[in-house]
Design an enzyme around this catalytic site. Sequence first.
Site, PDB file in Angstrom:
ATOM      1  N   GLY A  12       3.119  -1.555   8.045  1.00  0.00           N
ATOM      2  CA  GLY A  12       3.877  -2.886   7.679  1.00  0.00           C
ATOM      3  C   GLY A  12       3.074  -4.016   7.568  1.00  0.00           C
ATOM      4  CB  SER A  13      -0.357  -4.964   8.874  1.00  0.00           C
ATOM      5  OG  SER A  13      -1.120  -4.496   7.866  1.00  0.00           O
ATOM      6  CG  ASN A  14      -0.810  -5.733   3.255  1.00  0.00           C
ATOM      7  OD1 ASN A  14      -1.639  -6.559   2.954  1.00  0.00           O
ATOM      8  ND2 ASN A  14      -1.397  -4.395   3.706  1.00  0.00           N
ATOM      9  CG  MET A  90       1.441   5.512   1.569  1.00  0.00           C
ATOM     10  SD  MET A  90       0.121   4.657   0.697  1.00  0.00           S
ATOM     11  CE  MET A  90      -1.163   5.732   0.871  1.00  0.00           C
ATOM     12  CG  HIS A 109      -5.876   0.947  -4.433  1.00  0.00           C
ATOM     13  ND1 HIS A 109      -5.296   2.202  -3.979  1.00  0.00           N
ATOM     14  CD2 HIS A 109      -7.446   1.524  -4.431  1.00  0.00           C
ATOM     15  CE1 HIS A 109      -6.086   3.236  -3.814  1.00  0.00           C
ATOM     16  NE2 HIS A 109      -7.369   2.656  -4.257  1.00  0.00           N
TER      17      HIS A 109
END
Length: 188
Positions: A12-14, A90, A109
């Site tokens: 979850g870094s994005n 995913m 991506h």
Amino acid sequence: MKNIAVFASGFGSNFESIVQAVNDGMLNCNCKVLVTDKANAYCVDRANNHGIEVISFNPKDYGTRQECEKMLVKKLQDRGIDLIVFAGYMRIVTSELISAYPNKIVNIHPALLPAFKGAHAIEDSFNYGVKVFGVTIHFVNEETDGGKIISQRSFDYVEGETIEQVEEKIHKIEHVLYVETLKKLLEE
Ligand code: GAR
């Protein structure tokens, strides 16, 4: 103000960088909900830390993907979601979700599409020996990693770099490029 839902399956870094950008006033939207297929993933802790609602589901509880997405569409519509942001989600989605949100689902991506589609893009491009790496943000359609490209950013490989070093550079670019791209989309 538009409502967004972030879909994630892992670290979850994005997701975190998007929430940060909303909190800093860089993104003009409400990050209403995190949707995840992995109840124990770290992205859930991040959502809890920020007081963001989590919709967590186990795909095995549904007979088909369509059935599962029907449930999600209902929940998203109930919450007035305008834009869906895949950030390390995913799962392959079907027309059930896509037709409910046409051109309103975006994905990030970690490769320069159309090269290196799929779930192991960084590893695949590193093992192939590419000299230019990058990130793509695109609309989601029924072809996996095949929707219209919205933005891309690349960098040259420096001889001798490890996959971990390349991966770190990719993630840094992702965090910046996703916020920049979402900002433009939200202004449209
Ligand atoms: C990101 O690198 C994203 O591009 C990738 O998963 C990672 C999630 O990281 N997505 C895909 O590979 C989709 N095919 P995060 O959970 O730290 O945001």
